[in-house]
Design an enzyme around this catalytic site. Structure first.
Site, PDB file in Angstrom:
ATOM      1  N   SER A 187     -11.248  -0.192 -58.629  1.00 15.36           N
ATOM      2  CA  SER A 187     -10.895  -1.104 -59.728  1.00 15.36           C
ATOM      3  C   SER A 187     -10.279  -0.317 -60.871  1.00 15.36           C
ATOM      4  O   SER A 187     -10.909   0.580 -61.443  1.00 15.36           O
ATOM      5  CB  SER A 187     -12.153  -1.834 -60.219  1.00 15.36           C
ATOM      6  N   ASP A 337      -3.754  -8.733 -56.794  1.00 12.89           N
ATOM      7  CA  ASP A 337      -3.438  -9.987 -57.489  1.00 12.89           C
ATOM      8  C   ASP A 337      -2.462 -10.867 -56.700  1.00 12.89           C
ATOM      9  O   ASP A 337      -2.194 -12.004 -57.087  1.00 12.89           O
ATOM     10  CB  ASP A 337      -2.857  -9.693 -58.878  1.00 12.89           C
ATOM     11  N   LYS A 364     -12.439 -12.846 -59.527  1.00 12.12           N
ATOM     12  CA  LYS A 364     -11.274 -12.837 -60.426  1.00 12.12           C
ATOM     13  C   LYS A 364     -11.375 -14.046 -61.374  1.00 12.12           C
ATOM     14  O   LYS A 364     -12.447 -14.606 -61.551  1.00 12.12           O
ATOM     15  CB  LYS A 364      -9.990 -12.856 -59.602  1.00 12.12           C
ATOM     16  N   ARG A 368     -10.815 -16.640 -55.911  1.00 15.02           N
ATOM     17  CA  ARG A 368      -9.456 -16.905 -55.409  1.00 15.02           C
ATOM     18  C   ARG A 368      -9.413 -17.154 -53.909  1.00 15.02           C
ATOM     19  O   ARG A 368      -8.497 -17.819 -53.431  1.00 15.02           O
ATOM     20  CB  ARG A 368      -8.510 -15.755 -55.791  1.00 15.02           C
TER      21      ARG A 368
HETATM   22  C1  S3P Z   1      -5.976  -4.887 -63.783  1.00 13.49           C
HETATM   23  C2  S3P Z   1      -6.722  -4.483 -62.690  1.00 13.49           C
HETATM   24  C3  S3P Z   1      -7.077  -5.388 -61.589  1.00 13.49           C
HETATM   25  C4  S3P Z   1      -6.228  -6.653 -61.588  1.00 13.49           C
HETATM   26  C5  S3P Z   1      -6.078  -7.240 -62.955  1.00 13.49           C
HETATM   27  C6  S3P Z   1      -5.430  -6.244 -63.902  1.00 13.49           C
HETATM   28  C7  S3P Z   1      -5.698  -3.900 -64.830  1.00 13.49           C
HETATM   29  O1  S3P Z   1      -8.418  -5.765 -61.728  1.00 13.49           O
HETATM   30  O2  S3P Z   1      -6.776  -7.602 -60.705  1.00 13.49           O
HETATM   31  O3  S3P Z   1      -5.272  -8.395 -62.897  1.00 13.49           O
HETATM   32  O4  S3P Z   1      -4.808  -4.143 -65.670  1.00 13.49           O
HETATM   33  O5  S3P Z   1      -6.355  -2.852 -64.845  1.00 13.49           O
HETATM   34  P1  S3P Z   1      -9.615  -4.881 -61.101  1.00 13.49           P
HETATM   35  O6  S3P Z   1      -9.639  -3.592 -61.798  1.00 13.49           O
HETATM   36  O7  S3P Z   1     -10.855  -5.684 -61.393  1.00 13.49           O
HETATM   37  O8  S3P Z   1      -9.324  -4.774 -59.641  1.00 13.49           O
END
Ligand code: S3P
Length: 451
Positions: A187, A337, A364, A368
């Site tokens: 993440s 995403d 999310k 989703r």
């Molecule tokens: C993001 C990381 C992702 C993504 C989110 C934006 C970011 O989430 O799904 O839309 O900007 O760091 P996760 O870190 O929870 O996977």
């Protein structure tokens, strides 16, 4: 907005507009050139690093969606001077590292997980100051323990509902100690939160992740003057604390996650060809291009270049026959995403597509996996939910009906693209959610669709 294709309607009984999509019986195609809005992840980071750096940051191409607006609101409340948001040039006058002010009210991150999780890293080490953070009902139900736990290991003081795992959260800024955090999930929000906390920590803070997630924080921190060591063999990043961060000129590329809707629209609607300009093609984000290539989609990268430290290209996408495939493993964080719109593509592919290792989708802005399976199945899709993914059988003939976005921007836009290939009318409830990441989505849809 009103046309043969899409009508955005504010009904008397509800706040959220609905969108009605009605392709003519004669069929449509999707053609032309599209400029997509700025990358959401990079927009958040430019505002945040600009706010905590010394001196002035300028941001060109900022996403004007609701999520970056939440970030700007929060950091203004902590003393950063951020000019009116626009996509030409936003000026941020930073407070300097460690100088965020204690806000006089609750910080509201709205619908934005990135705002809340990254900001928590900066608040945790703001010694002697007290903060409360909250968000909308979706964000208040999303897991925060994934960032609270590593921050507590660093010595942070954070309180919240359900054993400190849900917002609203209260933070008392404390002196932090460096850790090596082995994140159980790939993440970028977790990685970035710990690295941002590491800025205010003496010594070296390391994050190791099980697969590589988007690396925009690493790139931008380095550009602002932080010292980072990156080990791609172990997916580890080490940041040396207490750097001098200096304001920069940031140019935000177009968001590949927003481009994905048009890539799939062109791929599934017969006779289509789109040129999508100025798309960020950072390799930690291009899983969607690889997945669509596996399905046989006709997509090419043109005019490849590097803009302010991020790779950029124009993407040309054409209609073609698609085939089912298996998508799982390390590619998932690089297309996390895009799973809802990939599910739409898979409905029009020959054979079975399996998307696995994607349980993160359940936490999310909505669940989703459940949302996209249930709504596309209402239109005639053949999608089985798996605990960690989807099994999709194609090709199918979709029929429009009444569906819901679940208040989730990416579900709203995925359903709209599916509706282009459905017979009869599709009504998407809560379609205004698209404005979280793509305020102009339905206007662009209207412009590129021709019958
Ligand atoms: C993001 C990381 C992702 C993504 C989110 C934006 C970011 O989430 O799904 O839309 O900007 O760091 P996760 O870190 O929870 O996977």
């Amino acid at each position: 907005m009103s046309s043969a294709i899409a009508t955005l309607t504010n009904t008397g009984s509800r706040q959220d507009p609905i969108v009605i999509i009605k392709p003519p019986i004669s069929g449509i195609s999707v053609t032309g050139r599209i400029k997509i809005p700025g990358d959401k992840s990079i927009s958040h980071r430019a505002l945040m690093l600009g706010a905590i750096a010394s001196g002035e940051t300028t941001i060109a191409g900022l996403l004007l969606g609701e999520d970056p607006r939440s970030t700007a609101r929060c950091f203004r409340a902590m003393g950063a001077e951020i000019s009116q948001l626009n996509s030409e040039k936003v000026i941020v006058k930073g407070v300097g590292l460690g100088n965020l002010q204690e806000p006089i009210d609750i910080l509201d991150a709205g619908n934005s997980g990135t705002t809340m999780r990254l900001m928590l890293g900066l608040l945790a080490g703001s010694e002697g100051k007290f903060f409360t953070v909250t968000g909308d009902s979706s964000l208040r139900s999303r897991p925060m323990s994934r960032v609270v736990k590593p921050l507590q290991q660093m010595g942070a003081s954070i309180w919240g509902r359900k054993d400190n795992s849900l917002a609203p959260l209260a933070v008392k800024g404390s002196k932090l100690k460096p850790i090596h955090y082995h994140s159980p999930i790939a993440s970028a929000q977790v990685k970035s939160c710990v690295l941002l906390a590491g800025l205010l920590t003496e010594g070296k803070t390391t994050v190791t992740e099980p697969a590589l997630s988007r690396d925009h924080s690493e790139r931008m921190l380095a550009a602002f003057g932080a010292e980072l060591e990156i080990d791609r063999d172990t997916n580890s990043v080490t940041l040396t604390g207490m750097p001098t961060l200096r304001g920069q000129n940031v140019i935000v590329p177009g968001d590949i996650s927003s481009a994905a809707f048009w890539l799939v629209a062109a791929a599934i609607v017969p006779g289509s060809e789109l040129l999508i300009e100025n798309v960020g093609v950072n390799p930690t984000r291009t899983g969607i291009l690889e997945a669509l290539a596996m399905m046989g989609a006709d997509i090419s990268l043109e005019n490849q270049r590097t803009v302010a430290g991020e790779p950029v290209a124009d993407l040309r996408a054409k209609y073609g026959k698609l085939k089912g495939c298996v998508i799982g493993g390390d590619i998932i964080p690089r297309l996390i995403d895009e799973v809802p719109i990939l599910a739409v593509a898979a409905l029009f592919a020959n054979g079975t597509t399996v998307i696995k290792d994607a349980a993160e989708l359940r936490v999310k802005e909505s669940d989703r996996l459940a949302a996209i399976a249930s709504e596309l199945n209402k239109m005639g899709g053949k999608i089985t939910e798996l605990p960690d993914g989807l099994e999709i059988t194609g090709p199918v003939a979709l029929t429009g009906t009444e569906v819901s976005s679940y208040g989730d921007h990416r579900i709203a836009m995925s359903l709209a693209i599916a509706a282009l290939n459905a017979k009869n009318t599709t009504t998407i409830n809560d379609a205004a959610a698209a404005a979280i990441s793509y305020p102009d989505f339905f206007n662009t849809l209207e412009r590129v669709v021709s019958s």
